[in-house]
Design a protein around this motif. Structure first.
Motif, short mmCIF file in Angstrom:
data_model
loop_
_atom_site.label_atom_id
_atom_site.label_comp_id
_atom_site.label_asym_id
_atom_site.label_seq_id
_atom_site.Cartn_x
_atom_site.Cartn_y
_atom_site.Cartn_z
N MET A 54 5.35 -12.68 4.73
CA MET A 54 5.45 -11.38 5.39
C MET A 54 6.62 -10.58 4.80
SD MET A 54 2.87 -11.30 7.14
CE MET A 54 3.00 -9.86 8.15
N GLY A 55 7.72 -11.26 4.42
CA GLY A 55 8.84 -10.58 3.76
C GLY A 55 8.40 -10.00 2.42
N ILE A 56 7.66 -10.80 1.67
CA ILE A 56 7.15 -10.32 0.38
C ILE A 56 6.20 -9.14 0.60
CG2 ILE A 56 5.65 -10.94 -1.56
CD1 ILE A 56 6.89 -13.75 -1.45
N MET A 57 5.36 -9.25 1.62
CA MET A 57 4.43 -8.15 1.93
C MET A 57 5.20 -6.89 2.33
SD MET A 57 1.47 -9.28 1.22
CE MET A 57 0.27 -8.28 2.03
N ASP A 58 6.28 -7.08 3.12
CA ASP A 58 7.09 -5.92 3.50
C ASP A 58 7.76 -5.29 2.27
OD1 ASP A 58 6.39 -6.16 6.15
OD2 ASP A 58 8.21 -7.26 6.73
N GLN A 59 8.29 -6.17 1.40
CA GLN A 59 8.90 -5.66 0.17
C GLN A 59 7.87 -4.90 -0.67
OE1 GLN A 59 10.54 -9.04 -1.81
NE2 GLN A 59 12.42 -9.08 -0.56
N ARG A 60 6.70 -5.47 -0.76
CA ARG A 60 5.61 -4.85 -1.52
C ARG A 60 5.25 -3.50 -0.91
NH1 ARG A 60 3.14 -4.22 -6.21
NH2 ARG A 60 0.90 -4.06 -6.04
N ALA A 61 5.16 -3.47 0.42
CA ALA A 61 4.83 -2.20 1.10
C ALA A 61 5.94 -1.18 0.85
CB ALA A 61 4.65 -2.45 2.59
N GLN A 62 7.20 -1.62 0.89
CA GLN A 62 8.33 -0.71 0.63
C GLN A 62 8.28 -0.21 -0.81
OE1 GLN A 62 10.46 0.44 2.92
NE2 GLN A 62 11.37 1.73 1.35
N MET A 63 7.99 -1.12 -1.75
CA MET A 63 7.91 -0.73 -3.16
C MET A 63 6.77 0.28 -3.37
SD MET A 63 7.44 -3.14 -6.53
CE MET A 63 5.72 -3.46 -6.26
N ASN A 66 7.89 3.56 -2.03
CA ASN A 66 8.84 4.19 -2.96
C ASN A 66 8.12 4.79 -4.17
OD1 ASN A 66 10.98 3.53 -1.30
ND2 ASN A 66 11.55 1.71 -2.46
N GLU A 67 7.14 4.05 -4.68
CA GLU A 67 6.37 4.54 -5.82
C GLU A 67 5.57 5.79 -5.45
OE1 GLU A 67 4.05 1.32 -7.33
OE2 GLU A 67 5.77 0.34 -8.27
N ILE A 68 5.02 5.81 -4.23
CA ILE A 68 4.28 6.99 -3.78
C ILE A 68 5.23 8.19 -3.67
CG2 ILE A 68 3.07 8.00 -1.80
CD1 ILE A 68 1.74 5.26 -1.41
N GLU A 69 6.43 7.94 -3.12
CA GLU A 69 7.41 9.03 -3.01
C GLU A 69 7.83 9.51 -4.40
OE1 GLU A 69 10.67 7.71 -0.60
OE2 GLU A 69 9.42 7.47 1.18
N ALA A 70 8.04 8.56 -5.32
CA ALA A 70 8.44 8.93 -6.69
C ALA A 70 7.32 9.71 -7.37
CB ALA A 70 8.81 7.69 -7.50
N ALA A 71 6.08 9.28 -7.15
CA ALA A 71 4.94 9.98 -7.75
C ALA A 71 4.83 11.40 -7.18
CB ALA A 71 3.65 9.20 -7.51
N GLU A 72 5.04 11.54 -5.88
CA GLU A 72 4.98 12.87 -5.25
C GLU A 72 6.10 13.76 -5.80
OE1 GLU A 72 3.63 15.96 -2.92
OE2 GLU A 72 2.65 14.07 -3.41
N LYS A 73 7.29 13.16 -5.93
CA LYS A 73 8.42 13.91 -6.47
C LYS A 73 8.13 14.32 -7.91
CE LYS A 73 13.45 13.50 -6.78
NZ LYS A 73 14.58 12.61 -6.61
N SER A 74 7.59 13.40 -8.69
CA SER A 74 7.23 13.69 -10.08
C SER A 74 6.15 14.78 -10.15
CB SER A 74 6.75 12.42 -10.75
OG SER A 74 6.31 12.69 -12.06
#
Length: 184
Positions: A54-63, A66-74
């Motif tokens: 579940m920790g790995i899944m949470d990290q994956r969800a956070q990553m 973050n990638e979605i936010e970076a893509a939106e910013k880009s």
């Protein structure tokens, strides 16, 4: 085996004796041990497998977030750059049109200046030609007068038979020519 026991109980038809028979066929100790191991296995899985998983899944969800936010910013940055490029392209196009218009105006001005210069040159040449013609005409008239004077003196001296001085003849003929010119 468990189904066989139910089938036997149904065939007997006795409810009380069926339960006793069920307890006999089912081993309660095995059930308790199996359930206990199952619960221990579930606790171990929760602690060592599901927790980290579940920790790995949470990290994956956070990553991913973050990638979605970076893509939106880009995407927003690229959209701003696109708008900037469009604005610069429009400015360049406007500048090009202004340069073309300026060149056209300059060419019209130069064309008009060249035409005016050519007209002035033609007029000057015409006036110079007329002046040269007038000068040549005066020279020709003077030459004709000179020739006429000489011929007149020669004719007059032959007619009169005597010679008068050339100075007197010339003055007399020029005076006659002037009077003849005024008469016109």
């Amino acid at each position: 085996m468990f189904l066989d026991t139910f089938a036997l109980l149904a065939a007997d038809g006795g409810a009380t004796s069926g339960m006793a028979q069920l307890n006999k066929n089912l081993n309660l100790g095995d059930i308790i041990v199996t359930v206990s191991f199952f619960i221990i296995l579930m606790l171990l899985l929760k602690k060592y497998a599901w927790g980290p998983l579940m920790g790995i899944m949470d990290q994956r969800a956070q990553m991913i977030s973050n990638e979605i936010e970076a893509a939106e910013k880009s995407r927003l940055e690229s959209q701003q750059l696109l708008e900037e490029q469009r604005r610069l392209l429009k400015e360049a196009s406007d500048n090009a049109l202004a340069i073309v218009e300026n060149a056209r105006t300059q060419s019209e001005i130069q064309s008009n200046e060249l035409m005016n210069t050519a007209r002035a040159e033609v007029k000057r040449m015409k006036e110079a030609g007329l002046l040269e013609i007038a000068t040549e005409k005066e020279k020709a008239v003077a030459a004709v007068r000179e020739e006429f004077v000489s011929l007149s003196i020669l004719a007059a001296s032959k007619v009169l038979g005597k010679e008068i001085s050339e100075e007197d003849n010339r003055a007399l003929i020029e005076e006659t020519i002037v009077k003849a010119g005024e008469g016109r």
